[in-house]
Motif scaffolding. Structure first.
Motif, mmCIF file in Angstrom:
data_model
loop_
_atom_site.group_PDB
_atom_site.id
_atom_site.type_symbol
_atom_site.label_atom_id
_atom_site.label_comp_id
_atom_site.label_asym_id
_atom_site.label_seq_id
_atom_site.Cartn_x
_atom_site.Cartn_y
_atom_site.Cartn_z
ATOM 1 N N VAL A 281 -76.966 66.148 2.858
ATOM 2 C CA VAL A 281 -77.713 65.445 1.807
ATOM 3 C C VAL A 281 -77.492 66.153 0.467
ATOM 4 O O VAL A 281 -77.271 65.510 -0.559
ATOM 5 C CB VAL A 281 -79.227 65.395 2.153
ATOM 6 N N ALA B 112 -74.110 65.320 -0.845
ATOM 7 C CA ALA B 112 -74.108 63.923 -1.311
ATOM 8 C C ALA B 112 -74.830 63.803 -2.653
ATOM 9 O O ALA B 112 -74.392 63.058 -3.543
ATOM 10 C CB ALA B 112 -74.779 63.032 -0.265
ATOM 11 N N LEU B 113 -75.910 64.585 -2.815
ATOM 12 C CA LEU B 113 -76.651 64.533 -4.079
ATOM 13 C C LEU B 113 -75.795 65.041 -5.239
ATOM 14 O O LEU B 113 -75.868 64.503 -6.354
ATOM 15 C CB LEU B 113 -77.936 65.357 -3.978
ATOM 16 N N LEU C 15 -73.478 62.292 -6.036
ATOM 17 C CA LEU C 15 -74.247 61.207 -6.658
ATOM 18 C C LEU C 15 -74.584 61.576 -8.109
ATOM 19 O O LEU C 15 -74.453 60.740 -9.024
ATOM 20 C CB LEU C 15 -75.526 60.973 -5.844
ATOM 21 N N VAL D 197 -73.577 59.488 -11.370
ATOM 22 C CA VAL D 197 -74.587 59.023 -12.331
ATOM 23 C C VAL D 197 -74.242 59.506 -13.737
ATOM 24 O O VAL D 197 -74.358 58.762 -14.721
ATOM 25 C CB VAL D 197 -75.995 59.531 -11.902
ATOM 26 N N TYR E 258 -71.309 57.528 -15.089
ATOM 27 C CA TYR E 258 -71.774 56.180 -15.431
ATOM 28 C C TYR E 258 -72.567 56.217 -16.747
ATOM 29 O O TYR E 258 -72.388 55.377 -17.634
ATOM 30 C CB TYR E 258 -72.661 55.607 -14.312
ATOM 31 N N ALA F 179 -79.930 56.952 -16.722
ATOM 32 C CA ALA F 179 -79.008 57.742 -15.882
ATOM 33 C C ALA F 179 -79.368 59.225 -15.975
ATOM 34 O O ALA F 179 -79.270 59.959 -14.986
ATOM 35 C CB ALA F 179 -77.566 57.512 -16.327
ATOM 36 N N ALA G 65 -82.373 59.735 -13.840
ATOM 37 C CA ALA G 65 -81.959 59.708 -12.427
ATOM 38 C C ALA G 65 -81.281 61.021 -12.061
ATOM 39 O O ALA G 65 -81.509 61.577 -10.981
ATOM 40 C CB ALA G 65 -81.020 58.529 -12.182
ATOM 41 N N VAL H 146 -82.225 63.519 -9.050
ATOM 42 C CA VAL H 146 -81.248 63.890 -8.023
ATOM 43 C C VAL H 146 -81.073 65.417 -7.973
ATOM 44 O O VAL H 146 -81.048 66.031 -6.904
ATOM 45 C CB VAL H 146 -79.900 63.180 -8.323
ATOM 46 N N LEU I 139 -84.039 67.163 -6.371
ATOM 47 C CA LEU I 139 -83.973 67.106 -4.908
ATOM 48 C C LEU I 139 -82.970 68.122 -4.372
ATOM 49 O O LEU I 139 -83.238 68.833 -3.398
ATOM 50 C CB LEU I 139 -83.563 65.697 -4.464
ATOM 51 N N VAL J 103 -79.623 59.643 2.269
ATOM 52 C CA VAL J 103 -78.685 59.506 1.148
ATOM 53 C C VAL J 103 -78.660 58.057 0.653
ATOM 54 O O VAL J 103 -78.692 57.796 -0.560
ATOM 55 C CB VAL J 103 -77.265 59.976 1.564
ATOM 56 N N VAL K 14 -83.271 52.391 -10.544
ATOM 57 C CA VAL K 14 -83.780 52.981 -11.806
ATOM 58 C C VAL K 14 -82.782 52.755 -12.941
ATOM 59 O O VAL K 14 -83.150 52.327 -14.045
ATOM 60 C CB VAL K 14 -84.052 54.496 -11.614
ATOM 61 N N VAL K 15 -81.522 53.047 -12.670
ATOM 62 C CA VAL K 15 -80.510 53.013 -13.738
ATOM 63 C C VAL K 15 -80.217 51.582 -14.193
ATOM 64 O O VAL K 15 -79.969 51.332 -15.374
ATOM 65 C CB VAL K 15 -79.224 53.734 -13.258
#
Lengths: 730, 93
Positions: free
Chosen positions: A4, A7-8, A11, A15, A18, A41, A44, A48, A51, B6, B16-17
C-alpha cells in the motif's frame, strides 16, 4: 502494508503530474475548473502522503523488520520515542518527510488563497507540484522507504547512537519545515514573474510563510547546535560544517527577504531585489537538501555518498537558470515605483542590512564550496576549516548587530538630527557604559572583536528596551492602562513591529554568548587516574571514581567528577562513553560489542555566567588482549557447538551467549575494579547559556510576529483609517 | 486486502480531484487583478500610516516631519482609494 505504501508513492506521483498539467492548462486556457482541480490535486497529495507516512511510522513502532529502512535504522531495544522519530534518520524516510511537509504547507497556502491571487496561484501550484514530483520520484524510484526483504532479520541495526538525542529528533522536521515553507514564496514569486503581477499582493499572501520558514529553519539550526554541544563530544556548538552552513545560508537570505519585502509593501521599491532574494533562498534550501544527501562535501551530518547527486544537480541547474531567465525577462516590470527619500531612514538601514546578510551568505557559500572549486580548478581538493570563515563573518556580524539596534530607532521615510539625538542618546550611552565597565575588567580588551560585540549587543538591547518603554508610555498616554496591560496591548496591536524588535534583542543576547564563549573559553585535554585533578579557569576538577554499565543496548565506561572552586564544592558531574554493538560478525563474538557506533554523554553544569563541560574518552587498549582472547575462545566454542546435533547445538549456543554476556559484564567491571588512566576534555566557557536564552527570545519574537492579527481587530483598524480618509475625501 | 485499500484510496483521490470538473455552476467570480493589486496597496498604505503614527507617538518623528509624512501618506491613500473606486465601477459597469 508495504505494498500500500509503494502504491501511495506512485499515486502521489501521478496526482502531482496531473496537478501540474491541470493547473497550467487552466492558467493558459482561463479554465478556473481546471485550476481548482489542480489545487485539489495538492490536497489529495497531502492526504496520500499523510497515509504513506502513517504506514511508515507504524512499521517503525511495530519494529517490522521486513521494511529494509526499519531494519537499518531501528531495533527492538530502541526506546519507543526514538522508534517514532527514527523514520527521518534514514535517507528514504527523510525524503518522504520532505514531500509530506511540502504537501501540507502547499495545501495550506492554496486553501488560504483559493479566492485570491487567481492569476498567480495556478503557476505557483505547478511549481509546488513540480517540487513534489521531483522529491516523489526520488522516494518512489531511488530511495523507497517501502522496500522490503523476504527474509527479515530478527533484530534491526538500531538507531545511530549519535541521533539518540531529543533535540536531534526534532531538528530534521524543523529544518525540513523551513526548507519546504521556503518553497511557498519561491513558487509564488515564479508565478508573479510569469504573470507580471509583481506588486505587493504575492508578498502579502506569502509573507507569513516566509516568516514561518525563517522561524522553523532558525529553530532547526539552534537545535542542531545544541545537539552538537551536548552530544558530539568536542565541546563546541558550531563547526562551520558544510551541512550546518547549508541551513544557515537560506536562513540568512530569508532574513534579508522578510526585511526588504516591507520596503516593497510600503514603497513599491526593491522588486528585483526581493524576487532575486526569494528565488535564491528557495534554491539554497534545495542546495541544503542536496548537500545532506549527495556526499560531495565531507560532513558529520550527511547521509553519506549516494546516487541522488545527479538529479539534485539537474534540479538546481533548472532552478538557477530559470530564476535568472525570469528576472531578466521581466526586468521592465520590476522597476521601482518610488525612490529612497533619505539615507537617514529605516528603508536605508534595511537596505544596508540586506547587503550585509547577502555578503555573509556569499562568504559562507564561497568558503563552503571552496574544496570543490579548488578541485575543479587545480585537481586538488583544498579543505578550509573554521578559520577561513572568521575574518569575514566576524566583522559582518558586528555590522549586522549594529544595524539591528539602529533599525528600531529610525523612522520610515526620513528623520531629523534632533530626533536622531533623542533616539540614540540612551542606547549609545548604554553601549559606552558597557565599554567602560568591560575595559576595567581584565582581559576583555585583548579581544577587540568580543569587546565590540558586547558593546554593540548592549546598544541593541538598550535600543529595544527604549522602544518598548516609549511604546508603553505612548499607549498609556492614550488609554491610562497600567504598565503590564499597556505593554501587552502594545505588542498585541503591533505584532510585526514589536515581535521583530524582540527578535533583535534575542539576536544580540545570542551573539554576546557566541562572542564570549568563543573568545574566553578555557579548554584542557588531560589524562587522569581516579583521585587525580586538573585545574581549568580556577575550577579544580577531580576524577573521583570510574563507573561502568553493560546492557543489551550498549556498554558504557564513565567517570564521576567533582568540581570545586576556592575549596568549595560546586557540582558533581558524570560523563560516559557508550559503545554500541556492531552487527558485523567478523569483528568477533566479543569484539563486535566494542567496535560499533560510539556516543558521549557529556557531564555539564550549565549556568548563566559559565558552563563547565566535561567528556571522557576511555582508552580500551588495556582490555584489548582480553577481548581478543574472548573472541578466540568463543569462536572455538561456537564452532564446536555447531558440530553437535541441532537440539544440543541450540542449548549449547544459548549457554555460550549467556557466558559471553557475563564476559562482557566482567570486562566492564574491570574498568571499575582495576581502573586505568582515561583522557578527559575539560572546558569552562562563559555565557554559553546566553546562546540558548537568546534563541528562545528570538523564537518568542518570531512567534509574536507570525501570529495572525484577529480578523475583527484588522477590520476595525482598516475601517478607522477608511473612515478618516473618507472624511478627507468628502 | 492491500489491493482493495489501494483501489479505495484511488477512487477517493479521483473523486476529490475531479470534483471541480464535474461542477455545473459557474465558479465564484474573481475580483480582478487590478482591484486585488489596489486592495493590497490600500492595506499596505494603511499600515504605513499606522507605522508613521506610532513613530510619531514614540518620539522618532518630530511634529513637523510627521505632519509632512502623514499628509503625503494620506494623499497617496486617497489616490489609491479613488483608483479602487474607479476600477470597481468599471468592473460593475
Amino acid at each position: 502494508m508495504a505494498l500500500v505504501g509503494r502504491a501511495l508513492l506512485i499515486l502521489g506521483l501521478g496526482v502531482s503530474v496531473y496537478g501540474i498539467g491541470a493547473s497550467l492548462y487552466g492558467a493558459l486556457q482561463g479554465g478556473q475548473r481546471w485550476v481548482d482541480s489542480g489545487r485539489r490535486a495538492v490536497y489529495a497529495l497531502a492526504g496520500v502522503m499523510t497515509l504513506a507516512f502513517v504506514i511508515l511510522e507504524a512499521a517503525f513502532l511495530r519494529s517490522d523488520f521486513s521494511f529494509n529502512v526499519v531494519a537499518g535504522h531501528s531495533s527492538t531495544t530502541t526506546p519507543t520515542f526514538y522508534k517514532a522519530t527514527a523514520a527521518w534518520s534514514s535517507q528514504e524516510g527523510s525524503l518522504l518527510l520532505w514531500v509530506w511537509l511540502l504537501s501540507l504547507w502547499s495545501s495550506l497556502i492554496l486553501f488560504l488563497t483559493r479566492r485570491k491571487v487567481r492569476e498567480i496561484a495556478p503557476y505557483a501550484t505547478a511549481v509546488l507540484l513540480g517540487f513534489a514530483t521531483f522529491f516523489g520520484s526520488l522516494t518512489a524510484f531511488f530511495a523507497n522507504p517501502f522496500a522490503t526483504t523476504a527474509n527479515p532479520p530478527s533484530e534491526g541495526a538500531g538507531l545511530n547512537p549519535l541521533l539518540r538525542h531529543a533535540s536531534m529528533m526534532f531538528h530534521p522536521p524543523m529544518l525540513y519545515s523551513g526548507y519546504t515553507l521556503l518553497a511557498i514564496p519561491f513558487a509564488f514569486a515564479i508565478g508573479a514573474l510569469i504573470t507580471r503581477r509583481l506588486n505587493s499582493e504575492w508578498i502579502q499572501v506569502t509573507r507569513r510563510f516566509a516568516l514561518a520558514a525563517w522561524l522553523f529553519l532558525g529553530i532547526g539550526i539552534l537545535l542542531g547546535a545544541r545537539w552538537s554541544y551536548t552530544e558530539l563530544g568536542w565541546g563546541g556548538y558550531w563547526a562551520w560544517d558544510p551541512v550546518e552552513n547549508a541551513a544557515l545560508m537560506p536562513w540568512l537570505c530569508c532574513t534579508a527577504f522578510i526585511h526588504s519585502i516591507m520596503i516593497q509593501e510600503k514603497r513599491g521599491m526593491l522588486k528585483v531585489w526581493n524576487a532575486s532574494l526569494i528565488l535564491a533562498s528557495g534554491t539554497l534550501a534545495v542546495l541544503g537538501t542536496f548537500l545532506v544527501r549527495s556526499g560531495i562535501l565531507d560532513s558529520i551530518h550527511a547521509f553519506g555518498a549516494s546516487t541522488l547527486g545527479v538529479p539534485f544537480v539537474i534540479l538546481l541547474g533548472v532552478m538557477v537558470t530559470g530564476s535568472v531567465a525570469l528576472i531578466i525577462w521581466r526586468r521592465a516590470d520590476l522597476r521601482s515605483d518610488s525612490q529612497l527619500d533619505s539615507l537617514l531612514s529605516r528603508e536605508a538601514v534595511f537596505l544596508f542590512q540586506n547587503l550585509v546578510l547577502v555578503g555573509m551568505t556569499f562568504v559562507i557559500f564561497w568558503v563552503t564550496f571552496f574544496p570543490l572549486i579548488s578541485e575543479a580548478l587545480t585537481g586538488t581538493k583544498v579543505s578550509v576549516g573554521p578559520p577561513a570563515f572568521r575574518p569575514f563573518i566576524v566583522p559582518l556580524a558586528l555590522v549586522l548587530v549594529l544595524l539591528s539596534g539602529v533599525g528600531p530607532l529610525i523612522a520610515w521615510r526620513r528623520v531629523t538630527a534632533a530626533n536622531l539625538r533623542r533616539s540614540f542618546a540612551f542606547p549609545v550611552a548604554a553601549g559606552l557604559v558597557a565599554l567602560v565597565v568591560l575595559l576595567l575588567v581584565g582581559g576583555v580588551s585583548k579581544r577587540p572583536f568580543a569587546l565590540a560585540m558586547f558593546c554593540l549587543g548592549t546598544f541593541v538591547i538598550a535600543s529595544v528596551g527604549q522602544e518598548l518603554w516609549r511604546g508603553v508610555r505612548a499607549r498609556r498616554a492614550m488609554t491610562r492602562d497600567p504598565v503590564p496591560r499597556a505593554f501587552l496591548q502594545l505588542i498585541r496591536r503591533n505584532r510585526r513591529r514589536y515581535g521583530g524588535y524582540i527578535v533583535h534583542a534575542g539576536l544580540a543576547v545570542l551573539l554576546i554568548g557566541v562572542a564570549a564563549s568563543s573568545s574566553f573559553q578555557h579548554s584542557h585535554d588531560v589524562v587522569l587516574r581516579p583521585g587525580q585533578q586538573a585545574v581549568v579557569d580556577g575550577y579544580r576538577i577531580t576524577y573521583v571514581r570510574p563507573i561502568a554499565r553493560a546492557t543489551a543496548e550498549k556498554i558504557s565506561f564513565g567517570a564521576v567528577l567533582d568540581v570545586a572552586k576556592g575549596g568549595r564544592h560546586v557540582q558533581t558531574l558524570t560523563t560516559t562513553r557508550g559503545f554500541y554493538p556492531a552487527q558485523d560478525p567478523t569483528l568477533g563474538v566479543v569484539g563486535r560489542f566494542f567496535n560499533g557506533e560510539e556516543e558521549s554523554q557529556v557531564g555539564l553544569r550549565a549556568g548563566l555566567t559559565k558552563d563547565i563541560w566535561t567528556v571522557i574518552s576511555p582508552d580500551l587498549t588495556p582490555i584489548q588482549p582480553l577481548i581478543n582472547q574472548g573472541d578466540q575462545v568463543f569462536l572455538k566454542a561456537m564452532s564446536a557447538a555447531a558440530a553437535l546435533p541441532p537440539a544440543q547445538a541450540r542449548a549449547q549456543i544459548t549457554n555460550l551467549f549467556a557466558a559471553r554476556d557475563a564476559a562482557i559484564g566482567a570486562l566492564a567491571d574491570r574498568w571499575v575494579r582495576h581502573p586505568w588512566a582515561a583522557e578527559f576534555l575539560l572546558i569552562v566557557s562563559p555565557l554559553v547559556t546566553w546562546i540558548w536564552l537568546g534563541a528562545i527570545v528570538i523564537a518568542i519574537g518570531g512567534l509574536i510576529a507570525l501570529w495572525p492579527v484577529p480578523v475583527l481587530a484588522r477590520r476595525r483598524a482598516t475601517s478607522a483609517y477608511a473612515a478618516r480618509l473618507a472624511r478627507e475625501l468628502a | 486486502m492491500d489491493f482493495v485499500i489501494v483501489l479505495a484510496i484511488l477512487a477517493a483521490v479521483v473523486y476529490v480531484v475531479s470534483a471541480p470538473l464535474r461542477r455545473t455552476g459557474e465558479a465564484a467570480p474573481s475580483p480582478g487583478a487590478e482591484i486585488a493589486d489596489l486592495e493590497a496597496a490600500r492595506e499596505a498604505k494603511y499600515r504605513e500610516i499606522r507605522d508613521a503614527e506610532l513613530d510619531h507617538r514614540t518620539g522618532k518623528l518630530s511634529d513637523d516631519d510627521f505632519e509632512a509624512i502623514d499628509r503625503s501618506l494620506r494623499a497617496e491613500a486617497i489616490e489609491i482609494l479613488q483608483a479602487l473606486d474607479g476600477a470597481k465601477a468599471e468592473r460593475a459597469g
